[in-house]
Scaffold this motif. Structure first.
Motif, mmCIF file in Angstrom:
data_model
loop_
_atom_site.group_PDB
_atom_site.id
_atom_site.type_symbol
_atom_site.label_atom_id
_atom_site.label_comp_id
_atom_site.label_asym_id
_atom_site.label_seq_id
_atom_site.Cartn_x
_atom_site.Cartn_y
_atom_site.Cartn_z
ATOM 1 N N VAL A 253 59.770 58.474 94.665
ATOM 2 C CA VAL A 253 59.112 57.195 94.927
ATOM 3 C C VAL A 253 59.862 56.057 94.242
ATOM 4 N N LEU A 254 60.252 56.255 92.996
ATOM 5 C CA LEU A 254 60.973 55.208 92.272
ATOM 6 C C LEU A 254 62.326 54.916 92.925
ATOM 7 N N ASN A 255 63.058 55.965 93.272
ATOM 8 C CA ASN A 255 64.359 55.766 93.916
ATOM 9 C C ASN A 255 64.209 55.094 95.279
ATOM 10 N N ALA A 256 63.252 55.588 96.069
ATOM 11 C CA ALA A 256 63.074 55.048 97.413
ATOM 12 C C ALA A 256 62.580 53.610 97.381
ATOM 13 N N TYR A 257 61.798 53.262 96.384
ATOM 14 C CA TYR A 257 61.329 51.877 96.255
ATOM 15 C C TYR A 257 62.498 50.938 96.005
ATOM 16 N N ALA A 258 63.427 51.372 95.160
ATOM 17 C CA ALA A 258 64.599 50.545 94.877
ATOM 18 C C ALA A 258 65.527 50.455 96.082
ATOM 19 N N ILE A 259 65.665 51.571 96.805
ATOM 20 C CA ILE A 259 66.607 51.603 97.933
ATOM 21 C C ILE A 259 65.988 51.013 99.198
ATOM 22 N N GLY A 260 64.757 51.412 99.504
ATOM 23 C CA GLY A 260 64.151 51.000 100.764
ATOM 24 C C GLY A 260 63.588 49.601 100.764
ATOM 25 N N ILE A 261 62.948 49.210 99.666
ATOM 26 C CA ILE A 261 62.323 47.885 99.602
ATOM 27 C C ILE A 261 63.159 46.922 98.761
ATOM 28 N N GLY A 262 63.723 47.425 97.669
ATOM 29 C CA GLY A 262 64.547 46.569 96.825
ATOM 30 C C GLY A 262 65.851 46.149 97.474
ATOM 31 N N ARG A 263 66.299 46.922 98.481
ATOM 32 C CA ARG A 263 67.520 46.605 99.211
ATOM 33 C C ARG A 263 68.710 46.443 98.274
ATOM 34 N N ILE A 264 68.978 47.473 97.488
ATOM 35 C CA ILE A 264 70.112 47.415 96.568
ATOM 36 C C ILE A 264 71.421 47.396 97.357
ATOM 37 N N THR B 18 64.025 61.349 98.105
ATOM 38 C CA THR B 18 64.527 59.977 98.095
ATOM 39 C C THR B 18 65.022 59.566 99.473
ATOM 40 N N TYR B 19 65.761 60.464 100.110
ATOM 41 C CA TYR B 19 66.279 60.144 101.450
ATOM 42 C C TYR B 19 65.134 59.913 102.437
ATOM 43 N N LEU B 20 64.128 60.782 102.421
ATOM 44 C CA LEU B 20 63.021 60.652 103.362
ATOM 45 C C LEU B 20 62.197 59.397 103.086
ATOM 46 N N LEU B 21 61.810 59.178 101.836
ATOM 47 C CA LEU B 21 60.969 58.027 101.507
ATOM 48 C C LEU B 21 61.711 56.711 101.667
ATOM 49 N N ALA B 22 63.012 56.704 101.384
ATOM 50 C CA ALA B 22 63.783 55.467 101.568
ATOM 51 C C ALA B 22 63.807 55.068 103.034
ATOM 52 N N SER B 23 63.883 56.049 103.917
ATOM 53 C CA SER B 23 63.847 55.764 105.353
ATOM 54 C C SER B 23 62.477 55.218 105.765
ATOM 55 N N LEU C 232 60.170 53.702 103.647
ATOM 56 C CA LEU C 232 59.917 52.407 103.007
ATOM 57 C C LEU C 232 60.832 51.316 103.552
ATOM 58 N N GLY C 233 61.949 51.700 104.139
ATOM 59 C CA GLY C 233 62.805 50.698 104.755
ATOM 60 C C GLY C 233 62.130 49.992 105.923
ATOM 61 N N VAL D 232 52.412 49.922 97.879
ATOM 62 C CA VAL D 232 53.351 50.818 98.558
ATOM 63 C C VAL D 232 52.885 52.267 98.489
ATOM 64 N N VAL D 233 52.526 52.736 97.304
ATOM 65 C CA VAL D 233 52.120 54.133 97.140
ATOM 66 C C VAL D 233 50.848 54.460 97.923
ATOM 67 N N PRO D 234 49.777 53.646 97.857
ATOM 68 C CA PRO D 234 48.598 53.981 98.664
ATOM 69 C C PRO D 234 48.875 54.012 100.164
ATOM 70 N N VAL D 235 49.682 53.080 100.661
ATOM 71 C CA VAL D 235 49.987 53.072 102.092
ATOM 72 C C VAL D 235 50.834 54.279 102.476
ATOM 73 N N SER D 236 51.728 54.699 101.579
ATOM 74 C CA SER D 236 52.633 55.823 101.860
ATOM 75 C C SER D 236 52.058 57.159 101.416
ATOM 76 N N ARG D 237 50.793 57.214 101.075
ATOM 77 C CA ARG D 237 50.200 58.436 100.544
ATOM 78 C C ARG D 237 50.317 59.637 101.484
ATOM 79 N N PRO D 238 50.150 59.505 102.798
ATOM 80 C CA PRO D 238 50.318 60.689 103.668
ATOM 81 C C PRO D 238 51.711 61.297 103.578
ATOM 82 N N THR D 239 52.748 60.451 103.595
ATOM 83 C CA THR D 239 54.115 60.971 103.484
ATOM 84 C C THR D 239 54.349 61.603 102.125
ATOM 85 N N ILE D 240 53.832 60.982 101.082
ATOM 86 C CA ILE D 240 53.983 61.532 99.731
ATOM 87 C C ILE D 240 53.262 62.866 99.621
#
Length: 273
Positions: free
Chosen positions: A87-98, A152-157, A159-160, A185-193
């Motif tokens: 979740v932390l990695n995907a948040y930075a990659i998918g939403i943070g747009r590093i 990370t790969y799945l959640l980044a896709s 959250l993107g 982000v986490v409550p909305v993505s709860r099914p995937t998590i």
């Protein structure tokens, strides 16, 4: 024939389910047979009675209760740790747009494709140097990293594709990055998590190679390692082998059945998206 033509999908599903359940039923039936009954009637015959000595002997021979505790602790710790890290990695990659997002995702895909045989010696050497060899913590750390690569790969896709309007609205209301993550982000993505959590538990439960190398003492071994080691000792007859297989797969099967709604809900939400 009319039913076959009218409901081909249902018939196909029934046949597929039968082929999936049949091996488990054969193992369960042979687990409660006596060795003499198995030898005389074969593996496909129904038992004449319930013979539980095979289950009891295997449980006592490998101290199955301790192995079960080890597997539950390792699988649960890995699943929770890998989900949090993903979740932390995907948040930075998918939403943070590093910067270099594509290359970072490619790195995680490559790490997930790396065979575990290539990790045996480096992990063994590093755990020896760190004083973590033959500890459950070493296996937990290794598998958290391995599972988090896929997570990370799945959640980044996922959250993107997260709606930017919701995030912008939360920031306008004064929410910081941590509040956006944990309250939106986490409550909305709860099914995937939830799907990831279930998969991580089952995948880690079934791992064999790295636990076999890293956990050499009897008190730290997992269920899968105990099954493999005892098979190699050639100390079991056919009924005890089936009893061992039944005890090994039953906890994972129960876990899957308990959380099947989580899987169904997560897959359905992903399909709608």
């Amino acid at each position: 024939m009319t039913a076959l033509r009218r409901y081909p999908v249902l018939v196909a599903l029934f046949i597929g389910a039968l082929f999936m359940v049949l091996p488990f039923l054969i193992v369960a039936v042979n687990a409660v047979k006596s060795p003499a009954e198995y030898s005389s009637n074969g593996p496909l015959s129904l038992p004449e009675g319930v013979y539980l000595d095979g289950l009891k002997d295997f449980w006592e021979r490998v101290d199955f209760g301790q192995k079960l505790v080890n597997s539950v602790l390792i699988s649960g710790s890995v699943a929770l740790g890998a989900v949090v890290l993903s979740v932390l990695n995907a948040y930075a990659i998918g939403i943070g747009r590093i910067k270099g997002r594509t290359w970072v995702l490619a790195f995680f895909v490559l790490a997930n494709m790396l065979p575990q045989e290539a990790l045996v010696y480096p992990v063994y050497y590093l755990s020896k140097e760190a004083g973590l060899y033959d500890t459950r913590l070493s296996v937990v750390i290794v598998f958290i990293v391995i599972q988090a690569a896929f997570g990370t790969y799945l959640l980044a896709s996922v959250l993107g594709q997260f709606p930017r309007e919701i995030i912008e609205a939360a920031r306008i209301d004064g929410a910081n990055k941590w509040q956006v993550l944990w309250r939106i982000v986490v409550p909305v993505s709860r099914p995937t998590i939830g799907v990831l959590l279930v998969f991580f538990v089952i995948w880690t439960w079934n791992e064999f190679l790295l636990p076999l190398v890293m956990l050499i003492s009897n008190d730290n071994q997992t269920v899968s390692v105990a099954l493999g080691v005892l098979q190699g000792q050639r100390l079991m007859d056919a009924t005890m082998t089936n009893a061992a297989a039944l005890l090994g797969v039953l906890p994972a099967l129960v876990f899957f059945l308990v959380f099947q709604r989580t899987l169904t809900r997560g897959i359905a939400v992903g399909a709608v998206k």
